[in-house]
Design a protein around this motif. Sequence first.
Motif, mmCIF file in Angstrom:
data_model
loop_
_atom_site.group_PDB
_atom_site.id
_atom_site.type_symbol
_atom_site.label_atom_id
_atom_site.label_comp_id
_atom_site.label_asym_id
_atom_site.label_seq_id
_atom_site.Cartn_x
_atom_site.Cartn_y
_atom_site.Cartn_z
ATOM 1 N N ARG A 88 21.542 32.903 -80.528
ATOM 2 C CA ARG A 88 22.582 33.266 -81.495
ATOM 3 C C ARG A 88 23.142 34.654 -81.204
ATOM 4 N NH1 ARG A 88 22.238 30.305 -86.895
ATOM 5 N NH2 ARG A 88 20.650 28.752 -86.552
ATOM 6 N N LYS A 140 40.092 29.974 -82.122
ATOM 7 C CA LYS A 140 38.877 29.331 -82.635
ATOM 8 C C LYS A 140 38.816 29.397 -84.159
ATOM 9 C CE LYS A 140 35.671 29.929 -78.816
ATOM 10 N NZ LYS A 140 35.213 28.563 -78.792
ATOM 11 N N LEU A 148 38.751 32.239 -85.935
ATOM 12 C CA LEU A 148 37.886 33.351 -86.332
ATOM 13 C C LEU A 148 38.610 34.681 -86.283
ATOM 14 C CD1 LEU A 148 34.631 32.541 -84.315
ATOM 15 C CD2 LEU A 148 34.912 32.436 -86.783
ATOM 16 N N GLU A 194 34.386 38.336 -88.800
ATOM 17 C CA GLU A 194 33.727 37.128 -89.307
ATOM 18 C C GLU A 194 32.723 36.527 -88.312
ATOM 19 O OE1 GLU A 194 37.539 35.458 -91.893
ATOM 20 O OE2 GLU A 194 37.171 34.680 -89.880
ATOM 21 N N ILE A 195 32.572 37.160 -87.150
ATOM 22 C CA ILE A 195 31.744 36.581 -86.086
ATOM 23 C C ILE A 195 30.295 36.384 -86.528
ATOM 24 C CG2 ILE A 195 30.755 37.021 -83.802
ATOM 25 C CD1 ILE A 195 33.455 38.251 -83.012
ATOM 26 N N GLN A 225 28.938 36.295 -89.523
ATOM 27 C CA GLN A 225 28.827 35.306 -90.598
ATOM 28 C C GLN A 225 28.987 33.896 -90.046
ATOM 29 O OE1 GLN A 225 30.694 38.046 -90.710
ATOM 30 N NE2 GLN A 225 30.320 39.124 -92.613
ATOM 31 N N HIS A 226 29.872 33.723 -89.081
ATOM 32 C CA HIS A 226 30.088 32.405 -88.479
ATOM 33 C C HIS A 226 28.848 31.933 -87.719
ATOM 34 C CE1 HIS A 226 31.954 29.113 -86.293
ATOM 35 N NE2 HIS A 226 31.559 29.669 -85.169
ATOM 36 N N VAL A 227 28.291 32.802 -86.893
ATOM 37 C CA VAL A 227 27.160 32.418 -86.052
ATOM 38 C C VAL A 227 25.896 32.173 -86.888
ATOM 39 C CG1 VAL A 227 25.635 33.192 -84.182
ATOM 40 C CG2 VAL A 227 28.096 33.584 -84.029
ATOM 41 N N ARG A 240 25.819 31.392 -90.163
ATOM 42 C CA ARG A 240 26.254 30.814 -91.435
ATOM 43 C C ARG A 240 25.181 29.968 -92.116
ATOM 44 N NH1 ARG A 240 28.813 28.593 -87.263
ATOM 45 N NH2 ARG A 240 28.606 26.373 -86.874
#
Length: 73
Positions: free
Chosen positions: A37, A55, A57, A61-62, A64-66, A68
């Motif tokens: 991750r 994508k 994004l 927000e990277i 939080q996205h990875v 999540r």
Amino acid sequence: MALTATHTEHHSLGHILATPFRAIGNGLIAIMESNSRVQYVDRLNAMTDAQLEAKGLKRDEIVQHVFRDHMHL
């Protein structure tokens, strides 16, 4: 007559007591850096803003996205 040079290092008690904690910290850093991750976050951070936008994004927000499924914000 022979001369012998000797060198002994004297470490403070604080330095000696901190050594195992420094080793644990370095081990945890190695584990985190090998985490897939974290590597994915690094890959996303290396992208341009346009590539991230494609994508869906934004740069902020990277993480939080990875993560999540672990972060419930």
